[in-house]
Design a protein around this motif. Structure first.
Motif, PDB file in Angstrom:
ATOM      1  N   MET A  54       0.884  -1.505  -0.314  1.00  0.00           N
ATOM      2  CA  MET A  54       0.044  -0.214  -0.037  1.00  0.00           C
ATOM      3  C   MET A  54       0.794   1.421   0.146  1.00  0.00           C
ATOM      4  O   MET A  54       0.469   2.151  -0.504  1.00  0.00           O
ATOM      5  CB  MET A  54      -0.551  -0.062   1.668  1.00  0.00           C
ATOM      6  CG  MET A  54      -1.959   1.125   1.233  1.00  0.00           C
ATOM      7  SD  MET A  54      -2.835   1.031   3.070  1.00  0.00           S
ATOM      8  CE  MET A  54      -4.067   0.962   2.565  1.00  0.00           C
ATOM      9  N   PHE A  55       1.223   1.383   1.194  1.00  0.00           N
ATOM     10  CA  PHE A  55       2.904   2.539   1.088  1.00  0.00           C
ATOM     11  C   PHE A  55       4.205   1.963   1.194  1.00  0.00           C
ATOM     12  O   PHE A  55       4.009   1.405   2.100  1.00  0.00           O
ATOM     13  CB  PHE A  55       2.561   3.387   2.385  1.00  0.00           C
ATOM     14  CG  PHE A  55       1.109   4.031   2.181  1.00  0.00           C
ATOM     15  CD1 PHE A  55       1.326   5.495   1.469  1.00  0.00           C
ATOM     16  CD2 PHE A  55      -0.109   3.268   3.155  1.00  0.00           C
ATOM     17  CE1 PHE A  55      -0.313   5.969   2.097  1.00  0.00           C
ATOM     18  CE2 PHE A  55      -0.991   4.381   3.383  1.00  0.00           C
ATOM     19  CZ  PHE A  55      -1.208   5.464   2.808  1.00  0.00           C
ATOM     20  N   ASN A  56       5.310   2.654   0.413  1.00  0.00           N
ATOM     21  CA  ASN A  56       6.265   2.475   0.597  1.00  0.00           C
ATOM     22  C   ASN A  56       7.124   3.408   1.345  1.00  0.00           C
ATOM     23  O   ASN A  56       6.524   4.414   1.805  1.00  0.00           O
ATOM     24  CB  ASN A  56       7.201   2.605  -1.222  1.00  0.00           C
ATOM     25  CG  ASN A  56       7.154   2.980  -1.797  1.00  0.00           C
ATOM     26  OD1 ASN A  56       7.548   4.205  -1.856  1.00  0.00           O
ATOM     27  ND2 ASN A  56       7.182   2.360  -3.273  1.00  0.00           N
ATOM     28  N   ALA A  66       5.632   6.931   2.000  1.00  0.00           N
ATOM     29  CA  ALA A  66       4.970   7.585   3.511  1.00  0.00           C
ATOM     30  C   ALA A  66       5.480   9.025   2.904  1.00  0.00           C
ATOM     31  O   ALA A  66       4.338   9.625   3.812  1.00  0.00           O
ATOM     32  CB  ALA A  66       5.438   6.045   3.850  1.00  0.00           C
ATOM     33  N   LEU A 116      -3.653   5.357   7.160  1.00  0.00           N
ATOM     34  CA  LEU A 116      -2.311   5.013   7.364  1.00  0.00           C
ATOM     35  C   LEU A 116      -2.388   3.832   8.562  1.00  0.00           C
ATOM     36  O   LEU A 116      -1.747   3.143   8.781  1.00  0.00           O
ATOM     37  CB  LEU A 116      -1.445   5.932   8.013  1.00  0.00           C
ATOM     38  CG  LEU A 116      -1.789   7.116   9.184  1.00  0.00           C
ATOM     39  CD1 LEU A 116      -0.800   6.541  10.393  1.00  0.00           C
ATOM     40  CD2 LEU A 116      -1.274   8.059   8.882  1.00  0.00           C
ATOM     41  N   LYS A 134      -2.458   0.191   7.217  1.00  0.00           N
ATOM     42  CA  LYS A 134      -0.908  -0.330   6.877  1.00  0.00           C
ATOM     43  C   LYS A 134      -0.462  -0.729   8.077  1.00  0.00           C
ATOM     44  O   LYS A 134       0.445  -1.905   8.114  1.00  0.00           O
ATOM     45  CB  LYS A 134      -0.456   1.063   6.290  1.00  0.00           C
ATOM     46  CG  LYS A 134       0.849   0.257   5.953  1.00  0.00           C
ATOM     47  CD  LYS A 134       1.300  -0.024   4.678  1.00  0.00           C
ATOM     48  CE  LYS A 134       2.772  -0.568   4.007  1.00  0.00           C
ATOM     49  NZ  LYS A 134       3.038  -1.637   3.909  1.00  0.00           N
ATOM     50  N   GLU A 140      -1.614  -4.055   9.906  1.00  0.00           N
ATOM     51  CA  GLU A 140      -2.040  -5.781   9.449  1.00  0.00           C
ATOM     52  C   GLU A 140      -0.603  -5.990  10.458  1.00  0.00           C
ATOM     53  O   GLU A 140      -0.244  -7.369   9.954  1.00  0.00           O
ATOM     54  CB  GLU A 140      -1.302  -5.095   7.968  1.00  0.00           C
ATOM     55  CG  GLU A 140      -3.102  -4.412   7.079  1.00  0.00           C
ATOM     56  CD  GLU A 140      -2.111  -4.357   5.592  1.00  0.00           C
ATOM     57  OE1 GLU A 140      -0.391  -3.822   5.368  1.00  0.00           O
ATOM     58  OE2 GLU A 140      -2.829  -3.354   4.986  1.00  0.00           O
ATOM     59  N   PHE A 180       5.075   3.666  10.115  1.00  0.00           N
ATOM     60  CA  PHE A 180       5.069   4.391   9.066  1.00  0.00           C
ATOM     61  C   PHE A 180       5.722   4.947   8.609  1.00  0.00           C
ATOM     62  O   PHE A 180       5.790   4.519   6.930  1.00  0.00           O
ATOM     63  CB  PHE A 180       3.712   4.810   8.885  1.00  0.00           C
ATOM     64  CG  PHE A 180       3.104   5.473   8.095  1.00  0.00           C
ATOM     65  CD1 PHE A 180       2.136   4.598   7.153  1.00  0.00           C
ATOM     66  CD2 PHE A 180       3.155   6.800   7.409  1.00  0.00           C
ATOM     67  CE1 PHE A 180       1.227   5.318   5.857  1.00  0.00           C
ATOM     68  CE2 PHE A 180       2.680   7.023   6.364  1.00  0.00           C
ATOM     69  CZ  PHE A 180       1.496   5.783   5.367  1.00  0.00           C
TER      70      PHE A 180
END
Length: 192
Positions: free
Chosen positions: A1-3, A7, A49, A52, A55, A160
């Motif tokens: 979802m975010f690298n 981020a 966020l 993410k 998870e 994050f």
């Protein structure tokens, strides 16, 4: 979802990274301040966020998420909502982190500690002590931003984003030497 790059872009998009001369909650000085509350005013961004980060804990038994007031309260609640557990917060009384407002941690409860920004981790260390003094077990530590400095606790932290910015002891601060006005936006010194 975010690298990691996405981020950082996300934090910048929501105004969570500010430049200037700041006194951090740790007492150190920096030219960069991270203010995650600018994100937390937007539920969709907060949920993105938080999901993410949550998870990483889907397979972990968690009974309660503990966050520090003021900065971690919204984040801690959002995590607890996703993880389907209680959300409580610690706050300072006479300068020491403690549980108030009828919050409790029962013996044997599995606790996830959540904070918005972690620099040295002194608030996290205080919350670890709160959990362990009540017989709880810290099963994880999570934050929105890890400033990458050496921590005062020896547990793994999931973030994050990592934002490595310079910070200085007051006597070594180049911004102080240039007489740049300082701002202390942190919540550690809020009166209870």
């Amino acid at each position: 979802m975010f690298n990691e790059e996405q981020a950082i872009e996300f934090l910048e998009e929501y105004g969570a990274i500010t430049k200037g001369h700041f006194e951090l909650s740790s007492g150190k000085h920096s030219d960069t301040y991270l203010q995650c509350s600018t994100i937390f005013q937007y539920p969709d961004a907060t949920n993105a966020l938080t999901l993410k980060l949550a998870e990483s804990f889907f397979d972990t038994e968690i009974n309660v998420v503990l966050a520090p007031a003021v900065g971690g309260v919204v984040f801690g609640f959002a995590l607890a909502q996703i993880l389907c557990c209680r959300a409580i917060f610690a706050e300072r009384k006479e300068g020491k982190m403690c549980l108030r407002r009828e919050f409790t941690i029962h013996k044997g409860e599995k606790v996830l500690i959540a904070d918005d920004v972690v620099t040295t981790g002194s608030s996290i260390k205080e919350m670890i002590d709160v959990v362990e003094s009540r017989g709880g077990e810290v099963v994880g530590i999570v934050c929105v931003v890890d400033r990458g400095e050496e921590k005062v606790f020896n547990k793994h932290i999931i973030s994050f984003a990592k934002v490595n910015v310079e910070s200085y002891e007051k006597d070594d601060c180049p911004l102080c030497k240039q007489s740049v006005p300082i701002y202390s936006p942190g919540s550690r010194k809020l009166k209870s």
